[in-house]
Design a protein around this motif. Structure first.
Motif, mmCIF file in Angstrom:
data_model
loop_
_atom_site.group_PDB
_atom_site.id
_atom_site.type_symbol
_atom_site.label_atom_id
_atom_site.label_comp_id
_atom_site.label_asym_id
_atom_site.label_seq_id
_atom_site.Cartn_x
_atom_site.Cartn_y
_atom_site.Cartn_z
ATOM 1 N N ILE A 188 31.005 46.907 41.931
ATOM 2 C CA ILE A 188 31.276 45.562 42.453
ATOM 3 C C ILE A 188 30.203 45.122 43.435
ATOM 4 O O ILE A 188 29.880 43.935 43.535
ATOM 5 N N PHE A 189 29.606 46.062 44.144
ATOM 6 C CA PHE A 189 28.540 45.676 45.070
ATOM 7 C C PHE A 189 27.289 45.226 44.318
ATOM 8 O O PHE A 189 26.598 44.301 44.760
ATOM 9 N N ALA A 231 35.742 43.542 46.963
ATOM 10 C CA ALA A 231 34.922 44.708 47.290
ATOM 11 C C ALA A 231 35.588 45.520 48.398
ATOM 12 O O ALA A 231 35.645 46.750 48.324
ATOM 13 N N ALA A 232 36.107 44.828 49.392
ATOM 14 C CA ALA A 232 36.800 45.521 50.489
ATOM 15 C C ALA A 232 38.066 46.196 49.990
ATOM 16 O O ALA A 232 38.350 47.346 50.338
ATOM 17 N N VAL A 233 38.833 45.486 49.157
ATOM 18 C CA VAL A 233 40.082 46.055 48.615
ATOM 19 C C VAL A 233 39.778 47.291 47.782
ATOM 20 O O VAL A 233 40.440 48.326 47.911
ATOM 21 N N LEU A 234 38.763 47.208 46.926
ATOM 22 C CA LEU A 234 38.394 48.367 46.104
ATOM 23 C C LEU A 234 37.933 49.539 46.963
ATOM 24 O O LEU A 234 38.288 50.692 46.678
ATOM 25 N N HIS A 263 35.260 31.693 44.959
ATOM 26 C CA HIS A 263 34.908 32.826 44.094
ATOM 27 C C HIS A 263 34.103 33.866 44.885
ATOM 28 O O HIS A 263 34.349 35.072 44.767
ATOM 29 N N SER A 264 33.160 33.411 45.688
ATOM 30 C CA SER A 264 32.353 34.323 46.511
ATOM 31 C C SER A 264 33.208 35.039 47.551
ATOM 32 O O SER A 264 33.078 36.248 47.750
ATOM 33 N N THR A 265 34.088 34.282 48.201
ATOM 34 C CA THR A 265 34.951 34.873 49.231
ATOM 35 C C THR A 265 35.882 35.920 48.636
ATOM 36 O O THR A 265 36.029 37.019 49.186
ATOM 37 N N VAL A 280 48.510 44.365 43.299
ATOM 38 C CA VAL A 280 47.822 43.300 44.041
ATOM 39 C C VAL A 280 46.360 43.214 43.596
ATOM 40 O O VAL A 280 45.819 42.119 43.413
ATOM 41 N N LEU A 281 45.733 44.367 43.407
ATOM 42 C CA LEU A 281 44.361 44.396 42.901
ATOM 43 C C LEU A 281 44.279 43.684 41.553
ATOM 44 O O LEU A 281 43.390 42.857 41.327
#
Length: 165
Positions: A64-65, A99-102, A91-93, A130-131
């Motif tokens: 994802i990064f 990325a943080a959730v993953l 979309h960017s936010t 939720v993911l």
């Protein structure tokens, strides 16, 4: 310094075509299959699927990064117009949030796996749900940017370039 960059093509990109969708489809597949395998593993009592799920989650977290890097570059070159600006910002936010959730889920999953690799707590399954929901929202927004607003499509780029003359 800008003269060192290659010229933009008919997609308004310095490379052949958009790279973000290619990488992000990989992330989507890995994240969704991770959640699906978790649920199947719990409800079918097949804990061997937890190992597959863990590695899919880990790869999705790394990928994802890469998707975000190309997404940010391509978003900067997209020339959004009208409502597409707001959708692109959202979309960017959500992309950064995903990325943080993953990353958090991967760390959490690592701890769970090191304590007992044959079980998953229900709160983790809830977080996986939720993911999955966040991924569905993100896919919808990305589809709107391409299929409704046509960002980085040849016809839209031509019109936007002609309008700037």
């Amino acid at each position: 310094m800008l003269e060192l960059l290659p010229p933009l093509n008919d997609h308004n990109l310095p490379w052949m075509d958009t790279i973000h969708p290619i990488v992000v489809h990989f992330v989507i597949a890995m994240a969704v299959i991770s959640v699906i395998f978790d649920f199947i593993g719990v409800f079918a009592r097949r804990p061997n699927l937890f190992e597959v799920s863990f590695w899919n989650l880990l790869v999705a977290t790394v990928a994802i990064f890469v998707a975000i890097i190309f997404g940010q570059i391509e978003a900067g070159l997209a020339s959004p117009y009208g409502a597409s600006r707001d959708i692109l910002n959202l979309h960017s936010t959500i992309g950064w949030s995903l990325a943080a959730v993953l990353a958090v889920l991967s760390a959490w999953r690592y701890v769970i796996r090191s304590r007992d690799p044959r079980s998953l707590p229900l709160p983790f399954l809830g977080a996986g749900a939720v993911l999955g929901l966040l991924v569905a929202v993100q896919v919808t927004l990305g589809n709107q940017l391409i299929w409704i607003y046509g960002l980085h499509t040849v016809k839209v780029v031509e019109v936007l370039r002609a309008a700037q003359i």
